[in-house]
Design a protein around this motif. Structure first.
Motif, mmCIF file in Angstrom:
data_model
loop_
_atom_site.group_PDB
_atom_site.id
_atom_site.type_symbol
_atom_site.label_atom_id
_atom_site.label_comp_id
_atom_site.label_asym_id
_atom_site.label_seq_id
_atom_site.Cartn_x
_atom_site.Cartn_y
_atom_site.Cartn_z
ATOM 1 N N SER A 87 0.855 -1.191 0.000
ATOM 2 C CA SER A 87 0.000 0.000 0.000
ATOM 3 C C SER A 87 0.884 1.232 0.000
ATOM 4 O O SER A 87 1.775 1.369 0.857
ATOM 5 N N VAL A 88 0.638 2.124 -0.954
ATOM 6 C CA VAL A 88 1.416 3.363 -1.046
ATOM 7 C C VAL A 88 0.475 4.558 -0.882
ATOM 8 O O VAL A 88 -0.744 4.428 -0.957
ATOM 9 N N ARG A 89 1.059 5.716 -0.661
ATOM 10 C CA ARG A 89 0.252 6.912 -0.377
ATOM 11 C C ARG A 89 -0.529 7.347 -1.620
ATOM 12 O O ARG A 89 -0.044 7.235 -2.753
ATOM 13 N N THR A 90 -1.720 7.832 -1.397
ATOM 14 C CA THR A 90 -2.591 8.282 -2.495
ATOM 15 C C THR A 90 -2.705 9.806 -2.480
ATOM 16 O O THR A 90 -2.581 10.448 -1.435
ATOM 17 N N ASN A 91 -2.978 10.359 -3.656
ATOM 18 C CA ASN A 91 -3.065 11.814 -3.764
ATOM 19 C C ASN A 91 -3.929 12.291 -4.921
ATOM 20 O O ASN A 91 -3.970 13.487 -5.211
ATOM 21 N N ASP A 92 -4.621 11.360 -5.606
ATOM 22 C CA ASP A 92 -5.428 11.751 -6.757
ATOM 23 C C ASP A 92 -6.677 10.880 -6.822
ATOM 24 O O ASP A 92 -6.620 9.740 -7.300
ATOM 25 N N ARG A 93 -7.770 11.394 -6.292
ATOM 26 C CA ARG A 93 -9.054 10.686 -6.345
ATOM 27 C C ARG A 93 -8.959 9.277 -5.764
ATOM 28 O O ARG A 93 -9.546 8.329 -6.286
ATOM 29 N N GLY A 94 -8.184 9.152 -4.699
ATOM 30 C CA GLY A 94 -8.026 7.871 -4.038
ATOM 31 C C GLY A 94 -6.964 6.972 -4.640
ATOM 32 O O GLY A 94 -6.812 5.829 -4.209
ATOM 33 N N HIS A 95 -6.226 7.470 -5.621
ATOM 34 C CA HIS A 95 -5.184 6.698 -6.285
ATOM 35 C C HIS A 95 -3.822 7.351 -6.060
ATOM 36 O O HIS A 95 -3.727 8.515 -5.655
ATOM 37 N N SER A 96 -2.778 6.614 -6.345
ATOM 38 C CA SER A 96 -1.425 7.158 -6.280
ATOM 39 C C SER A 96 -1.051 7.726 -7.643
ATOM 40 O O SER A 96 -1.084 7.022 -8.649
ATOM 41 N N LEU A 97 -0.695 9.000 -7.673
ATOM 42 C CA LEU A 97 -0.260 9.665 -8.900
ATOM 43 C C LEU A 97 1.189 10.118 -8.723
ATOM 44 O O LEU A 97 1.517 10.834 -7.773
ATOM 45 N N HIS A 98 2.046 9.688 -9.636
ATOM 46 C CA HIS A 98 3.458 10.072 -9.617
ATOM 47 C C HIS A 98 4.104 9.809 -8.259
ATOM 48 O O HIS A 98 4.866 10.632 -7.748
ATOM 49 N N ALA A 99 3.726 8.661 -7.659
ATOM 50 C CA ALA A 99 4.325 8.142 -6.415
ATOM 51 C C ALA A 99 3.782 8.775 -5.150
ATOM 52 O O ALA A 99 4.318 8.553 -4.078
ATOM 53 N N GLY A 100 2.694 9.544 -5.238
ATOM 54 C CA GLY A 100 2.101 10.090 -4.020
ATOM 55 C C GLY A 100 2.416 11.558 -3.823
ATOM 56 O O GLY A 100 2.996 12.212 -4.681
ATOM 57 N N PRO A 101 2.050 12.086 -2.663
ATOM 58 C CA PRO A 101 2.155 13.541 -2.451
ATOM 59 C C PRO A 101 3.573 14.057 -2.327
ATOM 60 O O PRO A 101 3.791 15.273 -2.387
ATOM 61 N N ASP A 102 4.560 13.192 -2.134
ATOM 62 C CA ASP A 102 5.936 13.650 -1.935
ATOM 63 C C ASP A 102 6.877 12.815 -2.789
ATOM 64 O O ASP A 102 7.731 12.092 -2.292
ATOM 65 N N GLY A 103 6.714 12.933 -4.107
ATOM 66 C CA GLY A 103 7.514 12.151 -5.039
ATOM 67 C C GLY A 103 8.875 12.761 -5.294
ATOM 68 O O GLY A 103 9.278 13.765 -4.693
ATOM 69 N N PHE A 104 9.606 12.158 -6.223
ATOM 70 C CA PHE A 104 10.967 12.595 -6.532
ATOM 71 C C PHE A 104 11.016 14.042 -7.012
ATOM 72 O O PHE A 104 12.046 14.709 -6.887
ATOM 73 N N ASP A 105 9.928 14.529 -7.609
ATOM 74 C CA ASP A 105 9.901 15.901 -8.123
ATOM 75 C C ASP A 105 9.887 16.948 -7.014
ATOM 76 O O ASP A 105 10.048 18.139 -7.280
ATOM 77 N N ARG A 106 9.716 16.525 -5.753
ATOM 78 C CA ARG A 106 9.683 17.452 -4.620
ATOM 79 C C ARG A 106 10.877 17.235 -3.679
ATOM 80 O O ARG A 106 10.862 17.703 -2.541
ATOM 81 N N ARG A 107 11.888 16.553 -4.173
ATOM 82 C CA ARG A 107 13.073 16.263 -3.363
ATOM 83 C C ARG A 107 14.289 17.032 -3.900
ATOM 84 O O ARG A 107 14.390 17.307 -5.092
ATOM 85 N N LEU A 108 15.226 17.297 -3.014
ATOM 86 C CA LEU A 108 16.498 17.878 -3.426
ATOM 87 C C LEU A 108 17.427 16.762 -3.893
ATOM 88 O O LEU A 108 17.690 15.817 -3.148
ATOM 89 N N TRP A 109 17.887 16.855 -5.105
ATOM 90 C CA TRP A 109 18.831 15.901 -5.671
ATOM 91 C C TRP A 109 20.250 16.452 -5.509
ATOM 92 O O TRP A 109 20.470 17.667 -5.548
ATOM 93 N N ASP A 110 21.206 15.549 -5.345
ATOM 94 C CA ASP A 110 22.617 15.937 -5.283
ATOM 95 C C ASP A 110 23.211 15.944 -6.682
ATOM 96 O O ASP A 110 22.852 15.108 -7.527
#
Length: 337
Positions: A87-110
């Motif tokens: 079970s993974v986090r959901t964020n779009d109409r009860g489904h997981s979109l792009h890995a949930g509310p805190d996906g790679f697009d919201r992380r600091l990359w080195d």
């Protein structure tokens, strides 16, 4: 936390004129700006983006971000892996979109390495991140050449998991206005019908007789105004096209008659999510100083098919220890007559 992330984000610049010049943000490994020489003799920024990291963190439109662990949707945030339910986090109409509310697009990359024309960004996603098993080490290598930008995506894991990465760059080859007059061609004989939650209804379906038949180039504005039930429900195109062939091949061609510029998208992935910015609501101010609305840009996202972990008959997203996930995307630019 948002202020801290925004303050720590850095800009990485690659390339030089007369070739493409790409600006990356380490927040989300985001393609923020891409200036190319257009066929009418002008240089334009062909990406639709936001002014900076703070604005990206305040948006839910994934503008230019590198998406992971799992691009697109997973139905109800659940799937079975090796006989166990995940079970993974959901964020779009009860489904997981792009890995949930805190996906790679919201992380600091080195920034793992960089020279004038290329940079590798690296991210470690801990075991249990958004509910996904395994510690995943991901990288995104951007390379700028004379007529193209290449993105090589990769990942390894410490436990069996699922991985499906892509770029959510929005393009407008005119640098302003809408993409209604852009000509889009996708060599795909089938597409994936979806329900009201954008979850696959079952198997793929032939594109024949539908707006998703883009084997011959059509204006984007014409396609999104067709009274087809799938287009009406999505308020445009937000669908997976099953691209013909395999291996690295051309998966889309976008052309602007106005700027006399063409962009070919090449990839080794089986699917292409075509998204016409249907949920750009006019609430976010773009880098151009204009409110972003539907059709201001188009995202062409090579990836595995949506909800693949629940469709064992489709190409698998499963990644195991000792294996390496790899995907390539190329954006090739040229002048037209």
């Amino acid at each position: 936390m948002t202020d801290d992330l925004a303050a720590r984000a850095a800009i990485v610049e690659l390339g030089s004129a007369p070739g493409p010049v790409l600006h990356l943000l380490t927040l989300g490994a985001t393609m923020q700006r891409l200036e190319v020489a257009c066929g009418d003799g002008r240089r334009r920024d062909v990406l639709v983006g936001l002014p900076g990291a703070r604005e990206l963190l305040g948006s839910s439109d994934y503008l230019g971000g590198t998406i992971g662990r799992y691009a697109n949707r997973i139905a109800h945030g659940r799937f079975e892996l090796d006989g166990e339910e995940v079970s993974v986090r959901t964020n779009d109409r009860g489904h997981s979109l792009h890995a949930g509310p805190d996906g790679f697009d919201r992380r600091l990359w080195d920034v793992a390495d960089k020279d004038e024309s290329s940079a590798t960004l690296r991210l470690v996603s801990p075991d249990g991140d958004q509910g996904f098993p395994g510690e995943v080490t991901a990288h995104a290598r951007f390379t700028v050449e004379a007529d193209r930008v290449t993105l090589d995506l990769g990942a390894t894991t410490t436990r069996p998991t699922v991985v499906n990465m892509t770029s959510h760059a929005y393009f407008n080859l005119d640098g302003a206005g809408t993409v209604d007059d852009h000509l889009l061609q996708v060599p795909a004989s089938s597409y994936t019908p979806v329900d009201e939650g954008s979850i696959p209804l079952g198997d793929h379906a032939p594109v024949d007789g539908t707006p998703f038949d883009l084997r011959v180039a059509r204006p984007v504005g014409e396609v999104v105004r067709e009274p087809h039930e799938q287009v009406v429900a999505a308020r445009g195109i937000d669908h997976n096209l099953v691209v013909d062939g395999s291996g690295l091949r051309r998966v889309a061609r976008l052309e602007s008659p106005r700027s006399r510029t063409a962009m070919e998208v090449w990839s080794d992935q089986p699917g292409l999510q075509v998204y016409t910015g249907n949920f750009l609501s006019g609430a976010v101010l773009g880098r151009s100083g204009r409110l972003l609305r539907p059709a201001d840009g188009i995202a062409l996202e090579p990836q595995l098919h949506p909800d693949s972990p629940n469709h064992p008959e489709w190409p698998s997203a499963t990644l195991r220890p000792g294996e390496a996930y790899r995907a390539r995307i190329e954006w090739r630019f040229s002048a037209t007559v």
